[in-house]
Design a protein around this motif. Structure first.
Motif, PDB file in Angstrom:
ATOM      1  N   MET A   1       0.851  -1.193   0.000  1.00 57.72           N
ATOM      2  CA  MET A   1       0.000   0.000   0.000  1.00 57.72           C
ATOM      3  C   MET A   1       0.889   1.246   0.000  1.00 57.72           C
ATOM      4  O   MET A   1       1.999   1.236   0.528  1.00 57.72           O
ATOM      5  CB  MET A   1      -0.906   0.007   1.236  1.00 57.72           C
ATOM      6  N   LEU A   2       0.428   2.322  -0.614  1.00 60.00           N
ATOM      7  CA  LEU A   2       1.137   3.582  -0.583  1.00 60.00           C
ATOM      8  C   LEU A   2       1.351   4.019   0.859  1.00 60.00           C
ATOM      9  O   LEU A   2       0.675   3.547   1.774  1.00 60.00           O
ATOM     10  CB  LEU A   2       0.303   4.656  -1.308  1.00 60.00           C
ATOM     11  N   ASP A   6       0.033   9.476   1.252  1.00 59.83           N
ATOM     12  CA  ASP A   6      -0.214   9.316  -0.182  1.00 59.83           C
ATOM     13  C   ASP A   6      -1.492   8.525  -0.435  1.00 59.83           C
ATOM     14  O   ASP A   6      -2.239   8.810  -1.378  1.00 59.83           O
ATOM     15  CB  ASP A   6       0.963   8.618  -0.854  1.00 59.83           C
ATOM     16  N   PHE A   7      -1.740   7.510   0.394  1.00 60.75           N
ATOM     17  CA  PHE A   7      -2.968   6.726   0.252  1.00 60.75           C
ATOM     18  C   PHE A   7      -4.185   7.611   0.448  1.00 60.75           C
ATOM     19  O   PHE A   7      -5.158   7.530  -0.315  1.00 60.75           O
ATOM     20  CB  PHE A   7      -2.981   5.580   1.261  1.00 60.75           C
ATOM     21  N   VAL A   8      -4.156   8.449   1.468  1.00 59.63           N
ATOM     22  CA  VAL A   8      -5.274   9.354   1.735  1.00 59.63           C
ATOM     23  C   VAL A   8      -5.509  10.262   0.538  1.00 59.63           C
ATOM     24  O   VAL A   8      -6.649  10.412   0.059  1.00 59.63           O
ATOM     25  CB  VAL A   8      -5.004  10.189   3.000  1.00 59.63           C
ATOM     26  N   GLU A  36     -11.976  -1.876   0.967  1.00 61.38           N
ATOM     27  CA  GLU A  36     -11.301  -2.957   0.246  1.00 61.38           C
ATOM     28  C   GLU A  36      -9.906  -2.530  -0.190  1.00 61.38           C
ATOM     29  O   GLU A  36      -8.961  -3.320  -0.142  1.00 61.38           O
ATOM     30  CB  GLU A  36     -12.141  -3.367  -0.966  1.00 61.38           C
ATOM     31  N   ARG A  37      -9.752  -1.281  -0.572  1.00 62.01           N
ATOM     32  CA  ARG A  37      -8.438  -0.787  -0.992  1.00 62.01           C
ATOM     33  C   ARG A  37      -7.465  -0.744   0.180  1.00 62.01           C
ATOM     34  O   ARG A  37      -6.273  -0.994   0.014  1.00 62.01           O
ATOM     35  CB  ARG A  37      -8.573   0.588  -1.625  1.00 62.01           C
ATOM     36  N   THR A  38      -7.958  -0.412   1.380  1.00 52.09           N
ATOM     37  CA  THR A  38      -7.057  -0.373   2.538  1.00 52.09           C
ATOM     38  C   THR A  38      -6.534  -1.767   2.869  1.00 52.09           C
ATOM     39  O   THR A  38      -5.481  -1.902   3.502  1.00 52.09           O
ATOM     40  CB  THR A  38      -7.750   0.210   3.786  1.00 52.09           C
ATOM     41  N   GLU A  39      -7.273  -2.811   2.452  1.00 55.04           N
ATOM     42  CA  GLU A  39      -6.878  -4.185   2.760  1.00 55.04           C
ATOM     43  C   GLU A  39      -6.243  -4.892   1.562  1.00 55.04           C
ATOM     44  O   GLU A  39      -6.128  -6.111   1.544  1.00 55.04           O
ATOM     45  CB  GLU A  39      -8.095  -4.965   3.254  1.00 55.04           C
ATOM     46  N   PRO A  48     -12.848   2.660   7.184  1.00 55.82           N
ATOM     47  CA  PRO A  48     -12.228   3.969   6.929  1.00 55.82           C
ATOM     48  C   PRO A  48     -13.093   5.126   7.430  1.00 55.82           C
ATOM     49  O   PRO A  48     -13.545   5.983   6.655  1.00 55.82           O
ATOM     50  CB  PRO A  48     -12.081   3.988   5.407  1.00 55.82           C
ATOM     51  N   PHE A  49     -13.304   5.174   8.745  1.00 54.34           N
ATOM     52  CA  PHE A  49     -14.096   6.250   9.334  1.00 54.34           C
ATOM     53  C   PHE A  49     -13.499   7.620   9.017  1.00 54.34           C
ATOM     54  O   PHE A  49     -14.187   8.634   9.021  1.00 54.34           O
ATOM     55  CB  PHE A  49     -14.187   6.073  10.850  1.00 54.34           C
TER      56      PHE A  49
END
Length: 214
Positions: A1-2, A6-8, A36-39, A48-49
């Motif tokens: 994952m970034l 950067d992910f945010v 799903e992207r976070t995992e 992702p609250f």
């Protein structure tokens, strides 16, 4: 994952907060796809609250900005900060220093990125503070938006907030009528009709109250 910042930035868009349009947040359009992207790396992640402006947080941010005397020049701890919205509002209203606490590292990345987008600084504090009464927990103002969403969380948050109030801290809670809100311990400060994402709340507006812990 970034990397987390950067992910945010990559998986959200910077947009005004519906009920607090003078502030902007990196926000997502769809919760399940983002989760799903976070995992994607195969590691289980919390929901992702941090990517949404929740009703309690919006109301609390609005209230702090409209009543800066509540926080101006005072130390603030924003519990379960999520996107950092409430902490950012406190900083914009003149609070110093402002700590944004959450157990999710992506939340703290979002809070830091969002604070920069709004021209303020918040101190990200990772970890569970609910069993502590030192360090950041000694802030003179505690802010908590949308924290009474489950019986288990209410049972942990209320004693922590009561200890803070007992030592003289101002404790403000933003809540849209969640099932486990301890109204018997609270005094109503203000009510707002807050726009919310229908994908999260099943409605487009939540009648939301800002409370002060007695």
């Amino acid at each position: 994952m970034l990397s987390s910042p950067d992910f945010v930035r990559t998986h959200t868009r910077l947009a005004p907060v519906p009920f607090v349009p003078e502030l902007v947040l990196h926000q997502a359009d769809e919760p399940i796809e983002l989760w799903e992207r976070t995992e994607a790396d195969g590691v289980e992640q919390p929901p992702p609250f941090w990517a949404f402006a929740w009703a309690g947080g919006q109301a609390l941010a609005r209230h702090v900005l409209d009543h800066p005397e509540l926080v101006d020049g005072r130390s603030v701890l924003d519990m379960a900060t999520g996107s950092g919205l409430v902490a950012i509002a406190a900083a914009r209203a003149g609070a110093r220093p402002v700590a944004a606490n959450d157990i999710d590292p992506l939340s703290l990345a979002a809070a830091t990125v969002n604070a920069a987008a709004n021209g303020v600084v918040v101190d990200p504090v990772e970890g569970d503070l609910l069993d502590t009464d030192d360090g950041y927990a000694q802030a003179t103002v505690l802010l908590a938006g949308d924290v009474f969403y489950s019986r288990a969380m209410a049972a942990r948050f209320l004693p922590f907030l009561r200890r803070a109030a007992a030592r003289g801290a101002l404790v403000l809670v933003g809540d849209p009528g969640r099932a486990y809100l301890p109204t018997e311990a609270l005094t109503r400060c203000a009510t707002y009709d807050v726009p919310v994402p229908a994908e999260l709340e099943t409605v487009t507006v939540r009648h939301t109250t800002v409370w002060r812990l007695r």
